[in-house]
Write a protein that holds these residues in place. Structure first.
Motif, short mmCIF file in Angstrom:
data_model
loop_
_atom_site.label_atom_id
_atom_site.label_comp_id
_atom_site.label_asym_id
_atom_site.label_seq_id
_atom_site.Cartn_x
_atom_site.Cartn_y
_atom_site.Cartn_z
N MET A 1 0.86 -1.19 0.00
CA MET A 1 0.00 0.00 0.00
C MET A 1 0.89 1.24 0.00
SD MET A 1 -1.33 0.05 3.94
CE MET A 1 -1.95 -1.62 3.82
N PRO A 2 0.37 2.42 -0.37
CA PRO A 2 1.18 3.64 -0.37
C PRO A 2 1.79 3.91 1.01
CG PRO A 2 -0.90 4.01 -1.48
CD PRO A 2 -0.99 2.65 -0.87
N VAL A 3 2.95 4.59 0.99
CA VAL A 3 3.67 4.83 2.25
C VAL A 3 2.83 5.62 3.24
CG1 VAL A 3 5.65 5.99 3.27
CG2 VAL A 3 5.94 4.69 1.18
N ASP A 4 2.12 6.67 2.75
CA ASP A 4 1.34 7.47 3.69
C ASP A 4 0.21 6.66 4.32
OD1 ASP A 4 -0.06 7.28 1.31
OD2 ASP A 4 -0.89 9.30 1.43
N THR A 5 -0.37 5.74 3.54
CA THR A 5 -1.42 4.87 4.09
C THR A 5 -0.84 3.94 5.14
OG1 THR A 5 -2.63 4.96 2.01
CG2 THR A 5 -3.20 3.19 3.53
N GLN A 6 0.33 3.36 4.85
CA GLN A 6 0.98 2.47 5.81
C GLN A 6 1.32 3.22 7.09
OE1 GLN A 6 1.48 -0.97 5.60
NE2 GLN A 6 1.85 -0.57 7.78
N ALA A 7 1.74 4.47 6.95
CA ALA A 7 2.07 5.27 8.14
C ALA A 7 0.83 5.48 9.00
CB ALA A 7 2.65 6.62 7.71
N ARG A 8 -0.33 5.67 8.37
CA ARG A 8 -1.56 5.84 9.13
C ARG A 8 -1.95 4.53 9.82
NH1 ARG A 8 -4.87 9.33 4.60
NH2 ARG A 8 -3.85 11.33 5.02
N VAL A 9 -1.77 3.43 9.15
CA VAL A 9 -2.04 2.13 9.77
C VAL A 9 -1.17 1.96 11.01
CG1 VAL A 9 -1.87 -0.36 9.50
CG2 VAL A 9 -2.82 1.01 7.65
N ALA A 26 -9.82 -1.89 28.55
CA ALA A 26 -9.71 -3.04 29.46
C ALA A 26 -9.79 -4.36 28.70
CB ALA A 26 -10.81 -2.97 30.51
N ASP A 27 -9.24 -5.39 29.32
CA ASP A 27 -9.30 -6.74 28.76
C ASP A 27 -10.76 -7.15 28.59
OD1 ASP A 27 -8.36 -9.17 27.86
OD2 ASP A 27 -8.29 -10.06 29.87
N GLY A 28 -11.13 -7.59 27.38
CA GLY A 28 -12.50 -8.00 27.10
C GLY A 28 -13.42 -6.87 26.65
N GLU A 29 -12.95 -5.64 26.69
CA GLU A 29 -13.80 -4.51 26.29
C GLU A 29 -14.04 -4.54 24.79
OE1 GLU A 29 -13.69 0.40 26.39
OE2 GLU A 29 -12.40 -0.76 27.73
N GLN A 30 -15.26 -4.27 24.40
CA GLN A 30 -15.60 -4.24 22.98
C GLN A 30 -15.28 -2.87 22.40
OE1 GLN A 30 -19.63 -5.30 22.01
NE2 GLN A 30 -19.24 -5.34 19.81
N LEU A 31 -14.59 -2.87 21.26
CA LEU A 31 -14.29 -1.63 20.57
C LEU A 31 -15.53 -1.15 19.83
CD1 LEU A 31 -10.79 -2.52 19.06
CD2 LEU A 31 -11.27 -1.13 21.09
N PRO A 32 -15.63 0.15 19.56
CA PRO A 32 -16.77 0.64 18.76
C PRO A 32 -16.78 -0.01 17.37
CG PRO A 32 -15.58 2.46 19.81
CD PRO A 32 -14.75 1.24 20.01
N GLY A 33 -17.89 0.07 16.70
CA GLY A 33 -17.98 -0.44 15.34
C GLY A 33 -16.95 0.22 14.44
N GLU A 34 -16.63 -0.44 13.33
CA GLU A 34 -15.56 0.03 12.46
C GLU A 34 -15.79 1.46 11.98
OE1 GLU A 34 -14.93 -2.69 9.30
OE2 GLU A 34 -13.86 -4.15 10.55
N ALA A 35 -17.00 1.77 11.56
CA ALA A 35 -17.28 3.11 11.04
C ALA A 35 -17.10 4.17 12.13
CB ALA A 35 -18.69 3.18 10.47
N ASP A 36 -17.61 3.88 13.33
CA ASP A 36 -17.50 4.83 14.43
C ASP A 36 -16.05 4.99 14.88
OD1 ASP A 36 -20.20 5.27 14.43
OD2 ASP A 36 -20.62 3.85 16.06
N LEU A 37 -15.33 3.87 15.02
CA LEU A 37 -13.94 3.93 15.48
C LEU A 37 -13.06 4.64 14.46
CD1 LEU A 37 -11.93 3.24 17.67
CD2 LEU A 37 -11.66 0.96 16.65
N ALA A 38 -13.29 4.37 13.17
CA ALA A 38 -12.52 5.04 12.12
C ALA A 38 -12.75 6.55 12.18
CB ALA A 38 -12.89 4.49 10.75
N ALA A 39 -14.00 6.95 12.41
CA ALA A 39 -14.32 8.38 12.50
C ALA A 39 -13.64 9.02 13.71
CB ALA A 39 -15.83 8.58 12.56
N GLN A 40 -13.65 8.30 14.85
CA GLN A 40 -13.01 8.82 16.05
C GLN A 40 -11.51 9.02 15.85
OE1 GLN A 40 -13.96 6.47 19.55
NE2 GLN A 40 -16.10 6.29 18.93
N LEU A 41 -10.89 8.13 15.10
CA LEU A 41 -9.44 8.18 14.89
C LEU A 41 -9.06 9.03 13.67
CD1 LEU A 41 -8.68 4.42 15.60
CD2 LEU A 41 -8.06 6.37 17.05
N GLY A 42 -10.07 9.45 12.91
CA GLY A 42 -9.79 10.30 11.76
C GLY A 42 -9.14 9.57 10.60
#
Length: 258
Positions: A1-9, A26-42
């Motif tokens: 993948m492009p370097v800038d994309t890899q840097a974001r990963v 915490a251990d066992g905690e569920q992460l937000p859904g992919e769309a929500d988590l992606a938006a939170q992380l920009g």
């Protein structure tokens, strides 16, 4: 993948991995859904999926399918220090020195502006963090408070941009500070330095506050670089002839001195 994309990963992997190591997730905690988590992380959902795949490979995330499924935090067995040392080995010494310069510049500027702009009553949060750092024996908590102190210092400068930059820096290096805050002797050095920064800000001594904040960051980063050079693949980066910025080791320096 492009370097800038890899840097974001890589940035997402570090941010979520650090949050897990610091106990913010915490251990066992569920992460937000992919769309929500992606938006939170920009980031895009594609970038997030690549990051989650890397975290699964590291054993930090488990994905379950079907009803009640999703991505869940999984804290691996074994000492956290070993995992953090492995993460430290991903940095070259050159990258760590560059990070040290950047962080010192941000914290130093924040301290200088805080000394010019704050009133004595505005330092309550910094003093609270200093007291909490003094009382805790948990290295994960120590690293969180250490980072919070520098974020609060930027907030005291009344600069939204500096505060955001400090938060960003903490997502890069915050968990690694756990490796250098485990020794009580070094903790005393950190406490003395933080106390000296607060005193300089309180006195309105802007140049002294800047220098002390810079030294605090540089000393901690110098210890991380020492650890990195002691790792099996420490030769990845050039070995410095002396500690970064020409400083001696901090072991015998208390207070605001060099």
């Amino acid at each position: 993948m492009p370097v800038d994309t890899q840097a974001r990963v890589d940035a997402v992997v570090r941010r979520l991995g650090d949050a897990i190591e610091l106990g913010l997730l915490a251990d066992g905690e569920q992460l937000p859904g992919e769309a929500d988590l992606a938006a939170q992380l920009g980031v895009s959902t594609v970038t997030l999926r690549e990051a989650l795949m890397a975290l699964r490979q590291q054993g930090l995330v488990t994905t379950r399918r079907g009803r009640g499924g999703g991505s869940f935090v999984t804290v691996p067995d074994g000492p956290a220090e070993d995992r953090l040392r492995a993460r430290l080995s991903d940095w070259s010494t050159e990258e760590l020195r560059d990070l040290s310069d950047h962080w010192a510049a941000v914290s130093g500027t924040a301290a200088r502006l805080a000394a010019q702009r704050t009133e004595p009553g505005d330092l309550q949060q910094l003093r609270r963090s200093l007291g909490e750092l003094m009382e805790t024996a948990d290295t994960a908590v120590r690293s969180r408070i250490y980072g919070r102190f520098h974020v609060e210092l930027a907030a005291a400068a009344q600069s939204a941009r500096l505060t955001r930059e400090e938060v960003t820096l903490q997502t890069e290096v915050g968990a690694l500070m756990r490796l250098v805050l485990g020794e009580d002797e070094y903790l005393m050095d950190v406490l003395a330095r933080h106390s000296a920064v607060i005193s300089a800000v309180h006195d309105g001594a802007d140049d002294r506050a800047r220098a002390l904040a810079e030294q605090c960051v540089q000393t901690s980063m110098a210890r991380l670089i020492e650890l990195r050079l002691g790792s099996p693949d420490g030769a990845r980066g050039p070995r410095p002839k002396e500690a970064p910025h020409g400083q001696r080791s901090s072991a015998g320096t208390l207070g605001g001195g060099s």
